[in-house]
Design a protein around this motif. Structure first.
Motif, mmCIF file in Angstrom:
data_model
loop_
_atom_site.group_PDB
_atom_site.id
_atom_site.type_symbol
_atom_site.label_atom_id
_atom_site.label_comp_id
_atom_site.label_asym_id
_atom_site.label_seq_id
_atom_site.Cartn_x
_atom_site.Cartn_y
_atom_site.Cartn_z
ATOM 1 N N ARG A 112 0.821 -1.197 0.000
ATOM 2 C CA ARG A 112 0.000 0.000 0.000
ATOM 3 C C ARG A 112 0.862 1.257 0.000
ATOM 4 N NH1 ARG A 112 -1.492 3.056 4.045
ATOM 5 N NH2 ARG A 112 -0.871 1.508 5.564
ATOM 6 N N HIS A 113 0.583 2.191 -0.860
ATOM 7 C CA HIS A 113 1.232 3.508 -0.870
ATOM 8 C C HIS A 113 0.123 4.567 -0.831
ATOM 9 C CE1 HIS A 113 5.217 1.928 -1.602
ATOM 10 N NE2 HIS A 113 4.688 1.141 -2.511
ATOM 11 N N GLU A 170 7.284 6.788 15.297
ATOM 12 C CA GLU A 170 8.169 5.746 14.794
ATOM 13 C C GLU A 170 8.403 5.883 13.298
ATOM 14 O OE1 GLU A 170 6.320 2.139 15.994
ATOM 15 O OE2 GLU A 170 6.609 2.521 18.147
ATOM 16 N N ARG A 171 7.346 6.191 12.550
ATOM 17 C CA ARG A 171 7.529 6.349 11.099
ATOM 18 C C ARG A 171 8.371 7.581 10.779
ATOM 19 N NH1 ARG A 171 2.216 3.994 10.895
ATOM 20 N NH2 ARG A 171 1.268 5.997 11.360
ATOM 21 N N ALA A 172 8.152 8.673 11.516
ATOM 22 C CA ALA A 172 8.955 9.884 11.295
ATOM 23 C C ALA A 172 10.420 9.617 11.628
ATOM 24 C CB ALA A 172 8.416 11.028 12.144
ATOM 25 N N ALA A 173 10.670 8.923 12.741
ATOM 26 C CA ALA A 173 12.052 8.615 13.142
ATOM 27 C C ALA A 173 12.735 7.735 12.105
ATOM 28 C CB ALA A 173 12.062 7.943 14.510
ATOM 29 N N ALA A 174 11.977 6.830 11.480
ATOM 30 C CA ALA A 174 12.562 5.951 10.466
ATOM 31 C C ALA A 174 13.073 6.730 9.263
ATOM 32 C CB ALA A 174 11.531 4.912 10.022
ATOM 33 N N LEU A 175 12.476 7.903 8.993
ATOM 34 C CA LEU A 175 12.927 8.754 7.891
ATOM 35 C C LEU A 175 13.894 9.837 8.347
ATOM 36 C CD1 LEU A 175 9.622 9.308 5.838
ATOM 37 C CD2 LEU A 175 11.483 7.713 5.372
ATOM 38 N N THR A 228 8.173 9.258 1.810
ATOM 39 C CA THR A 228 7.817 10.477 2.534
ATOM 40 C C THR A 228 6.330 10.765 2.414
ATOM 41 O OG1 THR A 228 10.024 11.366 2.077
ATOM 42 C CG2 THR A 228 8.325 12.927 2.781
ATOM 43 N N GLU A 229 5.794 10.609 1.212
ATOM 44 C CA GLU A 229 4.357 10.853 1.006
ATOM 45 C C GLU A 229 3.523 9.878 1.827
ATOM 46 O OE1 GLU A 229 1.110 11.211 -2.661
ATOM 47 O OE2 GLU A 229 3.193 10.659 -3.061
ATOM 48 N N HIS A 230 3.989 8.639 1.904
ATOM 49 C CA HIS A 230 3.269 7.616 2.678
ATOM 50 C C HIS A 230 3.200 8.004 4.157
ATOM 51 C CE1 HIS A 230 1.881 3.630 3.783
ATOM 52 N NE2 HIS A 230 2.898 3.500 4.618
ATOM 53 N N VAL A 231 4.316 8.438 4.713
ATOM 54 C CA VAL A 231 4.355 8.821 6.133
ATOM 55 C C VAL A 231 3.478 10.042 6.385
ATOM 56 C CG1 VAL A 231 5.857 9.735 7.955
ATOM 57 C CG2 VAL A 231 6.602 7.784 6.592
ATOM 58 N N LEU A 232 3.551 11.045 5.515
ATOM 59 C CA LEU A 232 2.747 12.261 5.684
ATOM 60 C C LEU A 232 1.253 11.950 5.571
ATOM 61 C CD1 LEU A 232 4.895 14.790 3.630
ATOM 62 C CD2 LEU A 232 4.570 14.793 6.106
ATOM 63 N N ALA A 233 0.895 11.073 4.623
ATOM 64 C CA ALA A 233 -0.518 10.737 4.438
ATOM 65 C C ALA A 233 -1.085 10.051 5.681
ATOM 66 C CB ALA A 233 -0.681 9.846 3.210
ATOM 67 N N GLY A 240 -6.140 24.560 22.118
ATOM 68 C CA GLY A 240 -6.260 23.434 21.211
ATOM 69 C C GLY A 240 -4.934 22.700 21.127
ATOM 70 N N LEU A 241 -4.846 21.841 20.165
ATOM 71 C CA LEU A 241 -3.643 21.034 19.980
ATOM 72 C C LEU A 241 -2.971 21.408 18.670
ATOM 73 C CD1 LEU A 241 -1.836 18.622 20.852
ATOM 74 C CD2 LEU A 241 -3.361 17.157 19.505
ATOM 75 N N ALA A 242 -1.651 21.624 18.731
ATOM 76 C CA ALA A 242 -0.858 21.898 17.528
ATOM 77 C C ALA A 242 0.065 20.704 17.306
ATOM 78 C CB ALA A 242 -0.049 23.177 17.695
ATOM 79 N N LEU A 243 -0.057 20.090 16.149
ATOM 80 C CA LEU A 243 0.785 18.951 15.776
ATOM 81 C C LEU A 243 1.680 19.364 14.618
ATOM 82 C CD1 LEU A 243 -0.208 15.259 15.371
ATOM 83 C CD2 LEU A 243 0.854 16.430 13.444
ATOM 84 N N GLU A 244 2.971 19.113 14.753
ATOM 85 C CA GLU A 244 3.918 19.432 13.677
ATOM 86 C C GLU A 244 4.807 18.219 13.406
ATOM 87 O OE1 GLU A 244 6.088 23.369 13.213
ATOM 88 O OE2 GLU A 244 7.785 22.028 13.735
ATOM 89 N N LEU A 245 4.798 17.804 12.159
ATOM 90 C CA LEU A 245 5.626 16.687 11.719
ATOM 91 C C LEU A 245 6.631 17.187 10.693
ATOM 92 C CD1 LEU A 245 6.200 13.605 11.629
ATOM 93 C CD2 LEU A 245 4.530 13.480 9.754
ATOM 94 N N ARG A 246 7.915 16.934 10.964
ATOM 95 C CA ARG A 246 8.985 17.334 10.041
ATOM 96 C C ARG A 246 9.728 16.087 9.579
ATOM 97 N NH1 ARG A 246 11.068 22.606 9.899
ATOM 98 N NH2 ARG A 246 9.847 24.094 11.142
ATOM 99 N N VAL A 247 9.871 15.970 8.258
ATOM 100 C CA VAL A 247 10.653 14.881 7.677
ATOM 101 C C VAL A 247 11.570 15.465 6.615
ATOM 102 C CG1 VAL A 247 8.970 13.068 8.135
ATOM 103 C CG2 VAL A 247 8.809 14.383 6.030
ATOM 104 N N PRO A 248 12.757 14.877 6.404
ATOM 105 C CA PRO A 248 13.674 15.394 5.386
ATOM 106 C C PRO A 248 13.017 15.449 4.034
ATOM 107 C CG PRO A 248 14.803 13.803 6.779
ATOM 108 C CD PRO A 248 13.348 13.731 7.136
ATOM 109 N N ALA A 249 13.257 16.544 3.313
ATOM 110 C CA ALA A 249 12.611 16.741 2.028
ATOM 111 C C ALA A 249 13.112 15.726 1.001
ATOM 112 C CB ALA A 249 12.858 18.160 1.524
ATOM 113 N N GLY A 250 14.399 15.358 1.051
ATOM 114 C CA GLY A 250 14.939 14.389 0.100
ATOM 115 C C GLY A 250 14.754 14.864 -1.315
#
Length: 375
Positions: A248-249, A346-351, A283-288, A362-372
């Motif tokens: 799955r992607h 865990e998925r973010a750390a893997a990248l 990267t797209e998979h993790v962000l999705a 409220g809640l603020a969520l921020e996810l950063r992954v290398p752009a690659g």
């Protein structure tokens, strides 16, 4: 002594030699034929023939047991071989073969220094034993095999055993790596299934609730909601099947569309600021999946009326931010790091990325992954 008796019973019951040693240890027993050189010229007496048979009956099990021996048991087997050689030295110079066998037994010693000392000790015993032989010519015939063959045989046997142990350790390590990879894949699938089912079932539940409210007021709108429920259920089934097979992607565009539908069904206003970015599949998979989980949390737990979603590139990283104005989370203690948030981390750390959470209005969520390869 229990270990030696167990080894002897094992030799009696079989296999005589550990299977990983192959057939070569049996082939080396042909070296005992050196004891018969004398009898090509001298006919053995009945007593000597009987002693020869008894020697083989004792030595062959001792030789086989040496392959199972460990620690001090190896030294005991080597000493046994030397004693048999000493017992025969006055009657048969072919007894030097027992000293060569004793050097080969050092292969079962784990440490290099101890193995070399044991081999040197056997050779020294052989040299001292040669002093029991009176004719110099016979002494030379006894010493020559010990001085020329014992050391190479001992070192060669030790190196071969060490290489075999290294191969076995490598095979075990590969099995461990494969086992860990299997566990990691199972965890990945369980996280993905949690994220997929949590999001999709929340959407289905919301739409079913809305359809129930509309059933007596607006039949046409109720039918549309039921149609959306059917579509969502079919999409969820297809995604679960793909996740189980590991192929799955999840596309980010599809995740965004589902986010809009979920928030709309929950009557949460969405403010969207999404840049068009070409992303690597991983990267797209993790962000999705992160977007799915974040929106599911907003719909289920936040009690929000407004949600801001942004996606952009900043300082070489792709940044996903999801902010809501919910009032149910007041402090970090209110956050429960369940499977969803743990899966995100865990998925973010893997990248090589990271996940940050901030509780305020409220809640603020921020996810950063290398752009690659993002552009």
């Amino acid at each position: 002594m229990n270990s030696i008796s167990q080894a002897i019973r094992r030799v009696w019951a079989g296999p005589w030699i550990p299977p990983d040693q192959g057939r070569m240890p049996y082939f080396w027993l042909l070296s005992l034929g050196y004891m018969f050189w004398k009898y090509a010229y001298v006919h053995p007496s009945a007593v000597e023939a009987a002693m020869l048979v008894l020697t083989f009956v004792v030595f062959i099990p001792l030789y086989c047991a040496s392959y199972w021996a460990r620690g001090w048991e190896v030294l005991a087997c080597m000493l046994g071989g030397c004693l048999i050689g000493i017992a025969w030295v006055r009657w048969n110079v072919g007894a030097s073969t027992f000293f060569i066998f004793a050097c080969a037994m050092a292969a079962q010693i784990m440490h290099v220094r101890r193995a070399m000392l044991a081999i040197g000790g056997v050779i020294a015993i052989g040299v001292l034993t040669s002093l029991l032989i009176e004719p110099m010519q016979m002494r030379f015939m006894f010493l020559m095999p010990i001085l020329t063959v014992s050391l190479p045989v001992g070192i060669g046997s030790f190196m071969d055993a060490r290489l075999r142990r290294s191969r076995q350790a490598l095979v075990r390590k590969q099995e461990e790596v494969e086992h860990m990879a299997t566990i990691a894949e199972r965890e990945r699938i369980s996280r993905d299934l949690h994220d997929l089912l949590g999001h999709s079932l929340s959407l289905i539940a919301l739409k079913a609730e809305l359809a129930r409210k509309l059933v007596h007021r607006d039949a046409e709108a109720c039918a549309r909601e039921i149609g959306d429920i059917e579509t969502s259920a079919r999409q969820t089934l297809a995604e679960v099947r793909a996740a189980v097979t590991g192929y799955r992607h999840s596309g980010l565009a599809h995740a965004l569309a589902n986010a809009r539908a979920s928030l709309a069904a929950a009557d949460v206003e969405l403010c969207e600021q999404v840049e068009r970015i070409n992303l690597l599949p991983a990267t797209e998979h993790v962000l999705a999946l992160a977007l799915r989980e974040a929106v599911t949390n907003v719909v289920r737990h936040a009690g929000a009326r407004r949600c801001t979603l942004s996606l952009f590139v900043e300082e070489g990283s792709v940044v996903l931010r999801v902010l809501d104005d919910g009032s149910r989370l007041r402090t970090h203690a209110d956050l429960r790091h369940g499977n969803g948030l743990s899966g995100m981390q865990e998925r973010a750390a893997a990248l090589g990325g990271k996940l940050a959470l901030r509780v305020g209005t409220g809640l603020a969520l921020e996810l950063r992954v290398p752009a690659g390869g993002a552009a």
